[in-house]
Write a protein that holds these residues in place. Structure first.
Motif, PDB file in Angstrom:
ATOM      1  N   LEU A 171      24.181 -94.171   7.098  1.00 30.48           N
ATOM      2  CA  LEU A 171      23.981 -95.608   7.263  1.00 30.48           C
ATOM      3  C   LEU A 171      24.065 -96.017   8.732  1.00 30.48           C
ATOM      4  O   LEU A 171      23.397 -96.972   9.164  1.00 30.48           O
ATOM      5  CB  LEU A 171      25.029 -96.376   6.459  1.00 30.48           C
ATOM      6  CG  LEU A 171      24.927 -96.305   4.930  1.00 30.48           C
ATOM      7  CD1 LEU A 171      26.087 -97.043   4.287  1.00 30.48           C
ATOM      8  CD2 LEU A 171      23.610 -96.913   4.458  1.00 30.48           C
ATOM      9  N   LEU A 172      24.905 -95.321   9.482  1.00 30.09           N
ATOM     10  CA  LEU A 172      25.140 -95.707  10.869  1.00 30.09           C
ATOM     11  C   LEU A 172      24.255 -94.950  11.860  1.00 30.09           C
ATOM     12  O   LEU A 172      24.384 -95.137  13.075  1.00 30.09           O
ATOM     13  CB  LEU A 172      26.616 -95.483  11.234  1.00 30.09           C
ATOM     14  CG  LEU A 172      27.634 -96.305  10.434  1.00 30.09           C
ATOM     15  CD1 LEU A 172      29.048 -95.811  10.720  1.00 30.09           C
ATOM     16  CD2 LEU A 172      27.514 -97.781  10.783  1.00 30.09           C
ATOM     17  N   GLU A 173      23.360 -94.085  11.364  1.00 26.03           N
ATOM     18  CA  GLU A 173      22.595 -93.215  12.256  1.00 26.03           C
ATOM     19  C   GLU A 173      21.772 -94.018  13.254  1.00 26.03           C
ATOM     20  O   GLU A 173      21.745 -93.729  14.457  1.00 26.03           O
ATOM     21  CB  GLU A 173      21.692 -92.310  11.428  1.00 26.03           C
ATOM     22  CG  GLU A 173      20.905 -91.323  12.270  1.00 26.03           C
ATOM     23  CD  GLU A 173      20.060 -90.402  11.393  1.00 26.03           C
ATOM     24  OE1 GLU A 173      19.273 -89.624  11.956  1.00 26.03           O
ATOM     25  OE2 GLU A 173      20.206 -90.459  10.141  1.00 26.03           O
ATOM     26  N   ARG A 174      21.012 -95.039  12.772  1.00 27.21           N
ATOM     27  CA  ARG A 174      20.179 -95.833  13.663  1.00 27.21           C
ATOM     28  C   ARG A 174      21.015 -96.564  14.703  1.00 27.21           C
ATOM     29  O   ARG A 174      20.634 -96.689  15.856  1.00 27.21           O
ATOM     30  CB  ARG A 174      19.369 -96.838  12.837  1.00 27.21           C
ATOM     31  CG  ARG A 174      18.413 -97.688  13.657  1.00 27.21           C
ATOM     32  CD  ARG A 174      17.321 -96.845  14.291  1.00 27.21           C
ATOM     33  NE  ARG A 174      16.532 -96.185  13.272  1.00 27.21           N
ATOM     34  CZ  ARG A 174      15.517 -95.366  13.536  1.00 27.21           C
ATOM     35  NH1 ARG A 174      15.219 -95.097  14.797  1.00 27.21           N
ATOM     36  NH2 ARG A 174      14.836 -94.789  12.556  1.00 27.21           N
ATOM     37  N   SER A 196      25.935 -89.714  20.642  1.00 25.33           N
ATOM     38  CA  SER A 196      25.670 -88.574  19.764  1.00 25.33           C
ATOM     39  C   SER A 196      26.888 -88.335  18.876  1.00 25.33           C
ATOM     40  O   SER A 196      28.033 -88.399  19.336  1.00 25.33           O
ATOM     41  CB  SER A 196      25.385 -87.327  20.598  1.00 25.33           C
ATOM     42  OG  SER A 196      26.507 -86.969  21.383  1.00 25.33           O
ATOM     43  N   VAL A 197      26.631 -88.062  17.598  1.00 26.71           N
ATOM     44  CA  VAL A 197      27.699 -87.884  16.615  1.00 26.71           C
ATOM     45  C   VAL A 197      27.578 -86.499  16.013  1.00 26.71           C
ATOM     46  O   VAL A 197      26.491 -86.101  15.573  1.00 26.71           O
ATOM     47  CB  VAL A 197      27.637 -88.958  15.507  1.00 26.71           C
ATOM     48  CG1 VAL A 197      28.738 -88.729  14.480  1.00 26.71           C
ATOM     49  CG2 VAL A 197      27.751 -90.350  16.119  1.00 26.71           C
ATOM     50  N   THR A 242      34.538 -96.382   8.052  1.00 31.94           N
ATOM     51  CA  THR A 242      33.512 -97.171   8.729  1.00 31.94           C
ATOM     52  C   THR A 242      34.097 -97.831   9.970  1.00 31.94           C
ATOM     53  O   THR A 242      33.510 -97.794  11.059  1.00 31.94           O
ATOM     54  CB  THR A 242      32.939 -98.229   7.773  1.00 31.94           C
ATOM     55  OG1 THR A 242      32.332 -97.585   6.656  1.00 31.94           O
ATOM     56  CG2 THR A 242      31.919 -99.101   8.497  1.00 31.94           C
ATOM     57  N   ASN A 243      35.298 -98.452   9.813  1.00 37.29           N
ATOM     58  CA  ASN A 243      35.961 -99.072  10.963  1.00 37.29           C
ATOM     59  C   ASN A 243      36.248 -98.057  12.056  1.00 37.29           C
ATOM     60  O   ASN A 243      35.983 -98.286  13.238  1.00 37.29           O
ATOM     61  CB  ASN A 243      37.270 -99.726  10.512  1.00 37.29           C
ATOM     62  CG  ASN A 243      37.057-101.141  10.016  1.00 37.29           C
ATOM     63  OD1 ASN A 243      36.339-101.914  10.637  1.00 37.29           O
ATOM     64  ND2 ASN A 243      37.675-101.474   8.896  1.00 37.29           N
ATOM     65  N   LEU A 248      28.290 -92.399   5.122  1.00 37.52           N
ATOM     66  CA  LEU A 248      28.569 -93.368   6.172  1.00 37.52           C
ATOM     67  C   LEU A 248      27.776 -93.050   7.436  1.00 37.52           C
ATOM     68  O   LEU A 248      27.200 -93.957   8.074  1.00 37.52           O
ATOM     69  CB  LEU A 248      30.073 -93.376   6.489  1.00 37.52           C
ATOM     70  CG  LEU A 248      31.002 -93.961   5.426  1.00 37.52           C
ATOM     71  CD1 LEU A 248      32.457 -93.829   5.863  1.00 37.52           C
ATOM     72  CD2 LEU A 248      30.664 -95.435   5.190  1.00 37.52           C
ATOM     73  N   LEU A 249      27.719 -91.789   7.816  1.00 39.66           N
ATOM     74  CA  LEU A 249      26.984 -91.418   9.024  1.00 39.66           C
ATOM     75  C   LEU A 249      25.492 -91.685   8.871  1.00 39.66           C
ATOM     76  O   LEU A 249      24.798 -92.027   9.843  1.00 39.66           O
ATOM     77  CB  LEU A 249      27.245 -89.950   9.361  1.00 39.66           C
ATOM     78  CG  LEU A 249      28.688 -89.599   9.755  1.00 39.66           C
ATOM     79  CD1 LEU A 249      28.840 -88.099   9.973  1.00 39.66           C
ATOM     80  CD2 LEU A 249      29.101 -90.364  11.011  1.00 39.66           C
TER      81      LEU A 249
END
Length: 596
Positions: A442-445, A453-454, A476-477, A439-440
């Protein structure tokens, strides 16, 4: 008249007469005790007279024995004399004891005993001795002396007997007087008690009669109110939108409202008196296994459960059933009431909402995924152009290696995208680290675009059983919500952590199984308590037109389906602002496929 006052009147009617009679009985007891004492004294006087009479008889026997022996010289005449000696001494002792409380009479007895001794020693034994020796004892002077001794004895005895008889007579008169007083007292007490009890009971019974008439009026009024209430209840049962079925303690149908008749396909007149499990059945929604009928199993009551209802014609409805026991004041079961609500259409709507939310999540990811795939493909295109423009063999190898890396990244992103909604039909082992890492990725961009920052700290090998696509949808939510909240502030940060959790008690004291605790934390502005209370309500959103209000509601349902829980802590303080969402998922939850 209330019940307490009625009880008080009954106690007065019972207790006061008993109290009056008890007092009269006490007075009577005292009188009888005094009379008994008088009778005892009479008996003592009789005993004294009897002892004095006995002494008189024994003295006469002694005198007769001496005179007979004196006249005949035959010792057989002395037998009465000899027999009287011992009883006579005992009789003197008993007589003194009986007259102990009368000193004058005791002195009379002692004088009598002394006179007898004088006669015995001064005359009786002398005559016996002289007669035995053959001496003449017929002299007048000698016999006159003996007669004088005996006359003194008789006088003393007569005085003692007369005094005792006079005392006995006085006591008998006193006894008669006491008896008369007791009779008079009994009559007075009886008349007084009867009059008192009669007047008192009449007054109290009049109050009871008045109260009884008032109670009759109240009962008639309440009967009318009860009838009206029953009519209102029947009207209410007929008008509510849920099916209501009432059974007796053994499961026989008593009442079915119109909605229940429509849901089950049975008319009330046909169903009355029949056992509920004979006319329709409930099945588990997921497994279609028949369940023990709640109408006959009052020890297994469940609330808010989705069931499949088999109707009379064989068709099926999805219903939500709630069952409760009806008890009387003593706690005994008098019946069972079950409420059925048709949720077939609601379930279809819910399913559509779930599908819509999945599409919404996919839409939220589409731009990021397209950008993530476009970048590696654009790099590959540029590398191929360089290779076709006359690169050296060494450069070609280097360009091919770089192209391979970019294609590998594109394939990894595409696999993560495909796995996002590829759902299994049964729970499978889910690697929490791989799921969150995908998931991270996919969501990086998107995180970069937001300026957030994650950080991620999830141990490898942490696994739970569940439906992967649904769990990816939940996190994801949660992660996107955290990133959007953190992006409002400069230097926004999101932290995703996970840890294994052994069996035990949570902070609220609720026992949980072994599982995993996943926490998503952001340093956004935080939420007020009013917002937190409504977070899991459907269609509630803080994002305006950009939000559907279904994300957290759907996520909450998925977590509950997996036997888990979700807790939210948030602060709006200037120094400690932010939100932390903690999700607990059991390692081996009991999950029904298709359940929500």
């Amino acid at each position: 008249m209330n019940l307490a006052k009625f009880d008080r009147i009954l106690r007065e009617v019972l207790i006061l007469p008993i109290l009056v009679i008890s007092l009269a009985a006490c007075a009577l007891f005292l009188g009888i005790r005094e009379t008994t004492s008088t009778v005892q004294r009479i008996q003592e006087a009789d005993a004294a007279i009897a002892q004095a009479t006995l002494i008189q008889k024994l003295v006469v026997d002694e005198e007769d024995g001496v005179r007979g022996y004196q006249t005949t010289g035959d010792r057989r005449f002395l037998e009465p004399f000899d027999r009287a000696a011992s009883p006579l001494n005992a009789a003197f002792g008993r007589l003194k004891n009986l007259l102990m409380e009368y000193p004058d009479d005791v002195r009379d007895v002692e004088r009598l005993q002394s006179a007898h001794t004088v006669w015995l020693e001064g005359f009786g034994r002398s005559i016996i001795q002289m007669t035995g020796d053959g001496v003449q004892t017929s002299e007048v002077d000698l016999n006159i002396v003996g007669k004088a001794y005996m006359d003194a004895i008789r006088v003393d005895l007569q005085k003692i007997i007369q005094d005792s008889e006079a005392r006995r007579g006085r006591r008998i008169d006193a006894w008669h007087h006491q008896v008369q007083l007791i009779l008079i007292a009994l009559i007075v007490v009886a008349v007084f008690t009867g009059a008192f009890i009669g007047l008192f009971a009449r007054t109290r019974l009049k109050q009871v009669s008045t109260a009884y008439r008032l109670s009759e009026e109240v009962l008639e009024r309440r009967a009318g109110e009860l009838f009206a209430s029953e009519q209102n209840l029947r009207t209410t049962l007929a008008s509510i939108g849920d099916g209501v079925i009432t059974c007796d303690p053994i499961g026989r149908i008593q009442i079915m409202n119109e909605v229940a008749q429509e849901l089950t396909g049975w008319k009330q007149e046909l169903a009355l008196g029949l056992y509920a499990d004979e006319i329709f059945h409930l099945l588990e929604e997921g497994t279609r296994e028949p369940i023990r009928n709640p109408w006959t199993d009052t020890t297994r009551l469940e609330h808010g459960n989705s069931r499949i209802l088999l109707r009379k014609d064989g068709s099926e409805l999805l219903v939500d059933d709630k069952t409760a026991v009806i008890r009387d004041k003593s706690g005994d079961t008098t019946g069972v009431v079950t409420v059925l609500r048709d949720i077939t259409n609601a379930r279809k709507t819910q399913t559509a909402l779930l599908a819509n939310e999945k599409l919404a999540v996919a839409g939220r990811l589409a731009a990021s995924i397209a950008h993530e795939i476009h970048n590696p493909l654009d790099a590959v295109s540029n590398l191929l152009y360089l290779m076709s423009s006359g690169s050296t063999p060494e450069e070609t190898v280097q360009f091919l290696d770089m192209a391979q890396q970019e294609l590998s990244r594109a394939m990894q992103i595409s696999r993560s995208m495909l796995g996002l909604y590829r759902e299994s039909k049964a729970p499978v082992a889910v690697d929490v680290h791989d799921m969150l890492a995908g998931l991270l990725l996919l969501l990086e961009r998107r995180f970069q675009t937001m300026g957030v920052s994650v950080t991620e700290a999830v141990p490898a090998g942490l696994c739970i059983d569940g439906f992967p696509a649904e769990l990816r949808q939940v996190f994801t939510n949660l992660i996107i919500n955290a990133a959007e909240a953190a992006s409002v502030n400069e230097g926004g940060r999101v932290s995703v952590t996970a840890a294994a959790l052994p069996p035990g008690l949570d902070p609220k004291g609720v026992r949980h199984e072994e599982g995993a605790l996943i926490t998503v934390t952001d340093n956004g502005g935080g939420m007020t308590p009013a917002v937190r209370e409504r977070l899991f309500h459907p269609f509630f959103t803080t994002k305006g037109e950009q939000g559907t209000g279904l994300g957290l509601w759907v996520s909450y349902g998925i977590i509950r389906k997996h036997g888990g829980s979700i807790e939210i802590e948030s602060s709006t303080d200037a120094e400690t602002h932010g939100t932390s969402v903690s999700v607990f998922l059991a390692s081996k939850p009991v999950i029904q496929p298709g359940a929500d």
